[in-house]
Scaffold this active site. Sequence first.
Site, PDB file in Angstrom:
ATOM      1  N   HIS A   1      -9.342   7.529  12.588  1.00  0.00           N
ATOM      2  CA  HIS A   1      -8.221   7.390  13.547  1.00  0.00           C
ATOM      3  C   HIS A   1      -7.802   8.678  14.251  1.00  0.00           C
ATOM      4  O   HIS A   1      -6.996   8.644  15.191  1.00  0.00           O
ATOM      5  CB  HIS A   1      -6.976   6.763  12.903  1.00  0.00           C
ATOM      6  CG  HIS A   1      -7.240   5.550  12.105  1.00  0.00           C
ATOM      7  ND1 HIS A   1      -7.972   4.489  12.576  1.00  0.00           N
ATOM      8  CD2 HIS A   1      -6.875   5.221  10.834  1.00  0.00           C
ATOM      9  CE1 HIS A   1      -8.032   3.555  11.634  1.00  0.00           C
ATOM     10  NE2 HIS A   1      -7.387   3.978  10.570  1.00  0.00           N
TER      11      HIS A   1
ATOM     12  N   CYS B   1       0.227   0.354  10.460  1.00  0.00           N
ATOM     13  CA  CYS B   1      -0.287  -0.727   9.610  1.00  0.00           C
ATOM     14  C   CYS B   1       0.869  -1.505   8.969  1.00  0.00           C
ATOM     15  O   CYS B   1       1.754  -0.910   8.343  1.00  0.00           O
ATOM     16  CB  CYS B   1      -1.188  -0.112   8.533  1.00  0.00           C
ATOM     17  SG  CYS B   1      -1.654  -1.283   7.235  1.00  0.00           S
TER      18      CYS B   1
ATOM     19  N   SER C   1     -13.556  -0.278   2.557  1.00  0.00           N
ATOM     20  CA  SER C   1     -12.941   0.584   3.568  1.00  0.00           C
ATOM     21  C   SER C   1     -11.845   1.427   2.912  1.00  0.00           C
ATOM     22  O   SER C   1     -10.980   0.905   2.217  1.00  0.00           O
ATOM     23  CB  SER C   1     -12.338  -0.287   4.681  1.00  0.00           C
ATOM     24  OG  SER C   1     -11.665   0.510   5.621  1.00  0.00           O
TER      25      SER C   1
ATOM     26  N   CYS D   1      -4.240  -6.304   9.256  1.00  0.00           N
ATOM     27  CA  CYS D   1      -3.939  -6.070   7.848  1.00  0.00           C
ATOM     28  C   CYS D   1      -2.438  -6.201   7.549  1.00  0.00           C
ATOM     29  O   CYS D   1      -1.627  -5.496   8.117  1.00  0.00           O
ATOM     30  CB  CYS D   1      -4.443  -4.667   7.573  1.00  0.00           C
ATOM     31  SG  CYS D   1      -4.014  -3.942   6.046  1.00  0.00           S
TER      32      CYS D   1
ATOM     33  N   CYS E   1       0.854  -1.189   0.000  1.00  0.00           N
ATOM     34  CA  CYS E   1       0.000   0.000   0.000  1.00  0.00           C
ATOM     35  C   CYS E   1       0.886   1.234   0.000  1.00  0.00           C
ATOM     36  O   CYS E   1       1.928   1.264   0.647  1.00  0.00           O
ATOM     37  CB  CYS E   1      -0.910   0.015   1.225  1.00  0.00           C
ATOM     38  SG  CYS E   1      -2.057   1.417   1.244  1.00  0.00           S
TER      39      CYS E   1
ATOM     40  N   ASN F   1      -3.800  -3.783  16.655  1.00  0.00           N
ATOM     41  CA  ASN F   1      -3.004  -5.018  16.598  1.00  0.00           C
ATOM     42  C   ASN F   1      -1.547  -4.573  16.520  1.00  0.00           C
ATOM     43  O   ASN F   1      -1.162  -3.959  15.521  1.00  0.00           O
ATOM     44  CB  ASN F   1      -3.302  -5.801  15.311  1.00  0.00           C
ATOM     45  CG  ASN F   1      -4.511  -6.700  15.440  1.00  0.00           C
ATOM     46  OD1 ASN F   1      -4.630  -7.465  16.379  1.00  0.00           O
ATOM     47  ND2 ASN F   1      -5.406  -6.572  14.485  1.00  0.00           N
TER      48      ASN F   1
ATOM     49  N   GLY G   1      -3.922  -2.984   1.075  1.00  0.00           N
ATOM     50  CA  GLY G   1      -4.092  -1.991   0.022  1.00  0.00           C
ATOM     51  C   GLY G   1      -5.229  -1.021   0.243  1.00  0.00           C
ATOM     52  O   GLY G   1      -6.079  -1.212   1.115  1.00  0.00           O
ATOM     53  N   GLU G   2      -5.215   0.043  -0.565  1.00  0.00           N
ATOM     54  CA  GLU G   2      -6.239   1.093  -0.489  1.00  0.00           C
ATOM     55  C   GLU G   2      -7.142   0.973  -1.722  1.00  0.00           C
ATOM     56  O   GLU G   2      -6.729   1.310  -2.844  1.00  0.00           O
ATOM     57  CB  GLU G   2      -5.535   2.466  -0.436  1.00  0.00           C
ATOM     58  CG  GLU G   2      -6.431   3.657  -0.644  1.00  0.00           C
ATOM     59  CD  GLU G   2      -7.711   3.662   0.195  1.00  0.00           C
ATOM     60  OE1 GLU G   2      -7.653   3.387   1.408  1.00  0.00           O
ATOM     61  OE2 GLU G   2      -8.775   3.936  -0.383  1.00  0.00           O
TER      62      GLU G   2
HETATM   63  N1  SAH Z   1      -6.739   0.850   3.125  1.00  0.00           N
HETATM   64  C1  SAH Z   1      -8.045   0.727   3.641  1.00  0.00           C
HETATM   65  C2  SAH Z   1      -8.493  -0.701   3.819  1.00  0.00           C
HETATM   66  C3  SAH Z   1      -7.477  -1.676   4.365  1.00  0.00           C
HETATM   67  S1  SAH Z   1      -7.027  -1.432   6.047  1.00  0.00           S
HETATM   68  C4  SAH Z   1      -8.170   1.522   4.925  1.00  0.00           C
HETATM   69  O1  SAH Z   1      -7.158   1.961   5.453  1.00  0.00           O
HETATM   70  O2  SAH Z   1      -9.307   1.701   5.377  1.00  0.00           O
HETATM   71  C5  SAH Z   1      -8.489  -1.969   6.904  1.00  0.00           C
HETATM   72  C6  SAH Z   1      -8.621  -1.430   8.306  1.00  0.00           C
HETATM   73  O3  SAH Z   1      -7.621  -2.029   9.161  1.00  0.00           O
HETATM   74  C7  SAH Z   1      -8.407   0.088   8.402  1.00  0.00           C
HETATM   75  O4  SAH Z   1      -9.414   0.681   9.186  1.00  0.00           O
HETATM   76  C8  SAH Z   1      -7.058   0.179   9.075  1.00  0.00           C
HETATM   77  O5  SAH Z   1      -6.879   1.392   9.730  1.00  0.00           O
HETATM   78  C9  SAH Z   1      -7.075  -1.014   9.983  1.00  0.00           C
HETATM   79  N2  SAH Z   1      -5.753  -1.422  10.463  1.00  0.00           N
HETATM   80  C10 SAH Z   1      -4.616  -1.497   9.764  1.00  0.00           C
HETATM   81  N3  SAH Z   1      -3.598  -1.913  10.548  1.00  0.00           N
HETATM   82  C11 SAH Z   1      -4.109  -2.108  11.772  1.00  0.00           C
HETATM   83  C12 SAH Z   1      -3.560  -2.535  13.025  1.00  0.00           C
HETATM   84  N4  SAH Z   1      -2.277  -2.838  13.142  1.00  0.00           N
HETATM   85  N5  SAH Z   1      -4.394  -2.620  14.085  1.00  0.00           N
HETATM   86  C13 SAH Z   1      -5.714  -2.335  13.969  1.00  0.00           C
HETATM   87  N6  SAH Z   1      -6.287  -1.914  12.827  1.00  0.00           N
HETATM   88  C14 SAH Z   1      -5.503  -1.812  11.733  1.00  0.00           C
HETATM   89 FE1  SF4 Z   2      -2.900   1.339   3.397  1.00  0.00          FE
HETATM   90 FE2  SF4 Z   2      -5.149   1.050   4.805  1.00  0.00          FE
HETATM   91 FE3  SF4 Z   2      -2.793   0.174   5.773  1.00  0.00          FE
HETATM   92 FE4  SF4 Z   2      -3.268   2.803   5.608  1.00  0.00          FE
HETATM   93  S1  SF4 Z   2      -4.357   1.313   6.906  1.00  0.00           S
HETATM   94  S2  SF4 Z   2      -1.385   1.772   4.982  1.00  0.00           S
HETATM   95  S3  SF4 Z   2      -4.454   2.895   3.734  1.00  0.00           S
HETATM   96  S4  SF4 Z   2      -3.853  -0.581   3.981  1.00  0.00           S
END
Ligand code: SAH
Ligand code: SF4
Length: 347
Positions: free
Chosen positions: A222, A122, A197, A339, A115, A296, A165-166
């Site tokens: 967030h 993330c 999302s 993720c 991403c 997480n 990914g986004e």
């Molecule tokens: N890119 C999109 C979709 C994928 S991430 C987005 O950011 O919305 C899906 C969700 O998982 C998002 O709400 C993201 O903020 C959350 N996420 C990513 N890493 C995380 C982590 N380590 N702990 C909790 N939530 C997390």
């Molecule tokens: Fe990409 Fe979603 Fe992770 Fe942000 S939370 S880096 S937009 S996958």
Amino acid sequence: MQPDSLNLYDYSHPQLTNLLAEWGYSSYHARRIWDYLYQVQVSSVNEMADLRPDLCQKLASRAQLTPLATQTEARSSDGFTRKFLLELADGQTIETVLMKFKGRATACVSTQVGCAMGCVFCATGQMGFTRHLTPGEIVGQVLYIDRLLQEQGERLRNVVFMGMGEPLHNYDNTMTAVDILIDPKGLALAPKHITLSTVGLVPGILRLAEENRPIRLAVSLHGATDAERQRLVPPARRWPLAELMAACRTYTQKRNRHIFFEWTLIAGENDTPEQAHALGQLLQDVDSHVNLIPLNPTAGYTGEPTQRTAVKQFQAILNQYHIPSTVRQRRGIDIAAGCGQLKATQL
Ligand code: SAH
Ligand code: SF4
């Protein structure tokens, strides 16, 4: 897969009809192939037994239907979550998750390898961007999960675009995949059971507001002040909250449906009463539902998840503003179900 071979899962039904028309075949043949792909769910062109032999030959030489290959599988100790690292034709890998909750099966699918958005907490963001997925690679993940479920006499009900990914950064391919998933003569998933999302890409949200795909939208917030959001989510520098919320209001009004706002709770970072009050005020005039998800932990970020009492306090403040919220269980945390986290452990 051969470099010039077609992936039939890349095509929506109208696109497949056009392709067949270019080859000199009527829409009847496109319909037959579509049935084989999504009703019978064949795994090779040779299984399309009653197609015209010349068409069968053409497909066999031009198209492949290789299902995504399992590289790794992990199961949560409670048995409700299975996470797969799947291999694409070029050797890249992506994560796909099957979750079961109250007897309902949900597939969590990826839209990109890596991403580009760089959210600090993330695991996928920490990897950086490799490439977009094609529509067929997105649909392939859903078929992978649906096949697993069918082996157990079950069917898939929900799809969430919350893997790696986004999705709005890969808008066209993601929407073609959505069109394939909701086609009534195909997998026929209910649009209301599909949730996309986004980290908050304003042009994509506005485009979605104009188009007629009645799927659900989740926006990862967030932070309820620009300063806080920018610390966690780099695209917040490009689209400040005022612009993002204006796009969200346009979406709720035009589509006449609410938005889920995702909030990853990080201890001492964005779980303070100040942030909860700011969030309450921010969402005052938006038709919304907040999903609170304790962090997480990931290798590249030192933050810790918010503890239970602080989560309850945060939720109590949102209640004062009459904003509905749910605390999402961290299902399958023992298999790194966040993720990008399974892939991160394999690198
Ligand atoms: N890119 C999109 C979709 C994928 S991430 C987005 O950011 O919305 C899906 C969700 O998982 C998002 O709400 C993201 O903020 C959350 N996420 C990513 N890493 C995380 C982590 N380590 N702990 C909790 N939530 C997390
Ligand atoms: Fe990409 Fe979603 Fe992770 Fe942000 S939370 S880096 S937009 S996958």
